[in-house]
Design a protein around this motif. Structure first.
Motif, PDB file in Angstrom:
ATOM      1  N   GLU A 235       0.348  -1.430   0.228  1.00 57.53           N
ATOM      2  CA  GLU A 235       0.026  -0.139   0.335  1.00 57.53           C
ATOM      3  C   GLU A 235       0.798   1.220   0.082  1.00 57.53           C
ATOM      4  OE1 GLU A 235      -3.518   2.198   0.202  1.00 57.53           O
ATOM      5  OE2 GLU A 235      -3.150  -0.106  -0.099  1.00 57.53           O
ATOM      6  N   GLY A 236       2.041   0.928   0.747  1.00 56.19           N
ATOM      7  CA  GLY A 236       2.969   1.884   0.916  1.00 56.19           C
ATOM      8  C   GLY A 236       3.912   2.612  -0.122  1.00 56.19           C
ATOM      9  N   TYR A 237       4.164   1.179  -1.415  1.00 56.61           N
ATOM     10  CA  TYR A 237       4.568   1.696  -2.176  1.00 56.61           C
ATOM     11  C   TYR A 237       4.094   1.859  -3.883  1.00 56.61           C
ATOM     12  CZ  TYR A 237       6.703   0.261  -6.663  1.00 56.61           C
ATOM     13  OH  TYR A 237       6.466   0.222  -8.899  1.00 56.61           O
ATOM     14  N   SER A 242       2.875   7.108  -6.345  1.00 58.46           N
ATOM     15  CA  SER A 242       1.172   7.922  -6.868  1.00 58.46           C
ATOM     16  C   SER A 242       1.673   9.949  -6.312  1.00 58.46           C
ATOM     17  CB  SER A 242      -0.133   7.674  -6.537  1.00 58.46           C
ATOM     18  OG  SER A 242       0.378   8.015  -5.191  1.00 58.46           O
ATOM     19  N   ILE A 243       2.975   9.797  -6.100  1.00 59.71           N
ATOM     20  CA  ILE A 243       3.156  11.487  -5.762  1.00 59.71           C
ATOM     21  C   ILE A 243       4.588  11.552  -6.765  1.00 59.71           C
ATOM     22  CG2 ILE A 243       4.304  12.385  -4.005  1.00 59.71           C
ATOM     23  CD1 ILE A 243       3.070  10.707  -1.582  1.00 59.71           C
ATOM     24  N   LYS A 244       4.178  12.933  -7.294  1.00 54.29           N
ATOM     25  CA  LYS A 244       5.015  12.894  -8.179  1.00 54.29           C
ATOM     26  C   LYS A 244       6.385  13.466  -7.483  1.00 54.29           C
ATOM     27  CE  LYS A 244       1.353  13.254 -12.022  1.00 54.29           C
ATOM     28  NZ  LYS A 244       0.567  14.250 -12.757  1.00 54.29           N
ATOM     29  N   VAL A 245       5.894  14.408  -6.671  1.00 61.03           N
ATOM     30  CA  VAL A 245       7.194  15.483  -6.127  1.00 61.03           C
ATOM     31  C   VAL A 245       7.751  15.008  -4.549  1.00 61.03           C
ATOM     32  CG1 VAL A 245       7.567  17.991  -5.255  1.00 61.03           C
ATOM     33  CG2 VAL A 245       6.255  17.310  -7.525  1.00 61.03           C
ATOM     34  N   TYR A 246       8.427  14.342  -4.667  1.00 61.14           N
ATOM     35  CA  TYR A 246       8.981  13.986  -3.068  1.00 61.14           C
ATOM     36  C   TYR A 246       9.257  15.270  -2.171  1.00 61.14           C
ATOM     37  CZ  TYR A 246       7.838   9.210  -4.107  1.00 61.14           C
ATOM     38  OH  TYR A 246       7.515   7.711  -4.854  1.00 61.14           O
ATOM     39  N   ASP A 247       8.678  15.232  -1.030  1.00 64.46           N
ATOM     40  CA  ASP A 247       9.185  16.059  -0.251  1.00 64.46           C
ATOM     41  C   ASP A 247       9.063  15.879   1.024  1.00 64.46           C
ATOM     42  OD1 ASP A 247       6.927  16.604   0.125  1.00 64.46           O
ATOM     43  OD2 ASP A 247       6.132  18.456  -0.788  1.00 64.46           O
ATOM     44  N   LEU A 248       8.530  16.336   2.467  1.00 63.80           N
ATOM     45  CA  LEU A 248       8.892  15.551   3.743  1.00 63.80           C
ATOM     46  C   LEU A 248       7.896  15.591   3.883  1.00 63.80           C
ATOM     47  CD1 LEU A 248       9.850  15.771   7.188  1.00 63.80           C
ATOM     48  CD2 LEU A 248       9.798  17.501   6.739  1.00 63.80           C
ATOM     49  N   SER A 249       6.775  16.684   3.572  1.00 62.54           N
ATOM     50  CA  SER A 249       5.246  15.776   3.589  1.00 62.54           C
ATOM     51  C   SER A 249       5.122  14.503   2.545  1.00 62.54           C
ATOM     52  CB  SER A 249       3.838  16.654   2.776  1.00 62.54           C
ATOM     53  OG  SER A 249       4.190  16.983   1.819  1.00 62.54           O
ATOM     54  N   SER A 250       5.326  14.344   1.228  1.00 64.02           N
ATOM     55  CA  SER A 250       5.473  13.369   0.474  1.00 64.02           C
ATOM     56  C   SER A 250       5.724  12.261   2.015  1.00 64.02           C
ATOM     57  CB  SER A 250       5.634  13.119  -0.189  1.00 64.02           C
ATOM     58  OG  SER A 250       7.188  12.893  -0.353  1.00 64.02           O
ATOM     59  N   ILE A 251       6.766  11.988   2.188  1.00 64.17           N
ATOM     60  CA  ILE A 251       7.216  10.991   3.121  1.00 64.17           C
ATOM     61  C   ILE A 251       6.583  10.723   4.341  1.00 64.17           C
ATOM     62  CG2 ILE A 251       9.108  10.773   4.683  1.00 64.17           C
ATOM     63  CD1 ILE A 251      11.018  12.000   2.810  1.00 64.17           C
ATOM     64  N   PHE A 252       5.757  11.701   5.139  1.00 62.83           N
ATOM     65  CA  PHE A 252       4.425  11.021   5.993  1.00 62.83           C
ATOM     66  C   PHE A 252       3.467  10.735   5.509  1.00 62.83           C
ATOM     67  CE2 PHE A 252       7.730  15.001   7.980  1.00 62.83           C
ATOM     68  CZ  PHE A 252       7.606  14.092   9.623  1.00 62.83           C
ATOM     69  N   ILE A 253       3.477  11.307   4.458  1.00 61.86           N
ATOM     70  CA  ILE A 253       2.252  10.825   3.992  1.00 61.86           C
ATOM     71  C   ILE A 253       2.004   8.805   3.678  1.00 61.86           C
ATOM     72  CG2 ILE A 253       0.965  10.182   1.527  1.00 61.86           C
ATOM     73  CD1 ILE A 253       0.898  13.454   1.086  1.00 61.86           C
TER      74      ILE A 253
END
Length: 346
Positions: A235-237, A242-253
């Motif tokens: 599920e995490g994969y 689906s995330i195009k831009v990786y930043d701190l918030s995307s890691i938390f998601i």
């Protein structure tokens, strides 16, 4: 002169398969056992090892040594149970013969597990490993290969590797083909083979078998936890893909997506352990209940902190850290109190 005991080791109880109960002690009983083995397993290495042990006995006896012989087996159910059974029968043989020294005769690496057991009870003055030469021609080679294949299929210790792993690989290929994901079949097969080799090399399968025998509910809980963890990672994969831009918030998601599955897996394990202790009427069951409560609280705090960091709410972060500190202090205090109560009760 110390009495010497010649010990033929059969840790996986091959003698039991031909109707021989051990310990077989004394020359007359040993000769009868060899006669039976010569009719039932004449080409097996166990028979040759029995003969070698008997020949060593006769040679030492001719040299006027105080010597006795015993055939001792373990159990075919599992390695640990086999060693326990072997130890029990060895005690019986020592009590009967009053032996102080031992000469060990064996043929397989499995049988070698009995050596430390014997060393803990008797002074070992000799070890003889029997290696049978069976390479005299093409026909004998095929016959030998046939016996090994039969053993790989019929013996549970080898069948789980020689049949279980190929079976899982074929099922995996079939599933991937149905889903049109054959491009992932090769990595999946390599992972399966790697896990099988790792499991056998570290004897994880033996630990699982022993775990199953001691507590079935823990094995079921472990399987459920493993499935939950795998589902969480998948599920995490997909969320990460689906995330195009990786930043701190995307890691938390991604983390908050995986975290519920991991927490569920941990709670299932602790819950099964608690149930097991309740069934055994163990007062220490509160340890596992305490852990479950702590995991749930920590999970909600982590989710709250991650949301605050994602939204960059500084004030709420400070309040959250204060709450976390108070909860931690309360949990530690409760743990100390319950530990003191448990100590006084027990």
């Amino acid at each position: 002169m110390s009495k010497i005991l010649i010990i033929y080791v059969d840790i996986d109880d091959d003698l039991g398969k031909i109707g021989l109960e051990t310990p077989i002690i004394g020359e007359e009983r040993v000769k009868k056992a060899i006669d039976i083995a010569s009719e039932t397993i004449p080409t097996d290495s166990d028979f040759n090892t029995m003969v070698v042990a008997y020949n060593i006995y006769k040679k030492l006896r001719k040299e006027n040594n105080d010597v006795e012989i015993a055939f001792i087996s373990g159990s075919e159910r599992s390695n640990i149970e086999g060693q326990i059974e072997f130890s029990r029968k060895l005690d019986e043989a020592i009590k009967t013969t009053n032996a102080e020294e031992a000469i060990i005769v064996y043929d397989s690496p499995e049988d070698a597990k009995a050596i430390p057991i014997i060393q803990s009870k008797l002074k070992v003055i000799g070890i003889e490993r029997v290696l049978v030469e069976q390479y005299r021609g093409v026909e004998e080679t095929y016959a030998l290969l046939g016996r090994y294949i039969k053993k790989a299929i019929s013996d549970p210790r080898f069948a789980r590797i020689f049949l279980g792993v190929p079976g899982i690989i074929l099922i995996t290929i079939g599933i991937f083909s149905l889903l049109n994901l054959t491009v992932y079949a090769t990595p999946a097969i390599l992972i399966i083979i790697g896990l099988a080799l790792l499991g056998r090399g570290l004897r994880i399968d033996e630990y699982i078998e022993r775990w199953w025998e001691n507590s079935t509910i823990m094995v079921i809980a472990a399987i459920i936890s493993l499935i939950s963890t795998i589902v969480g990672i998948i599920e995490g994969y997909y969320v990460g893909a689906s995330i195009k831009v990786y930043d701190l918030s995307s890691i938390f998601i991604i983390l908050t997506t995986i975290l519920p599955f991991i927490v569920f897996a941990i709670i299932v394990l602790f819950g099964a352990k608690a149930i097991n202790k309740v069934m055994n009427r163990d007062i220490k069951v509160w340890h596992d209940i305490f852990r479950i409560i702590a995991v749930i609280i920590i999970y909600y705090m982590m989710v709250l902190i991650s949301k605050n960091l994602e939204e960059n709410v500084i004030g709420v972060q400070l309040q959250t850290m204060y709450t976390l500190s108070v909860i931690t202090l309360v949990l530690v205090s409760l743990y100390i109190v319950f530990s003191i109560i448990e100590k006084h009760i027990t």
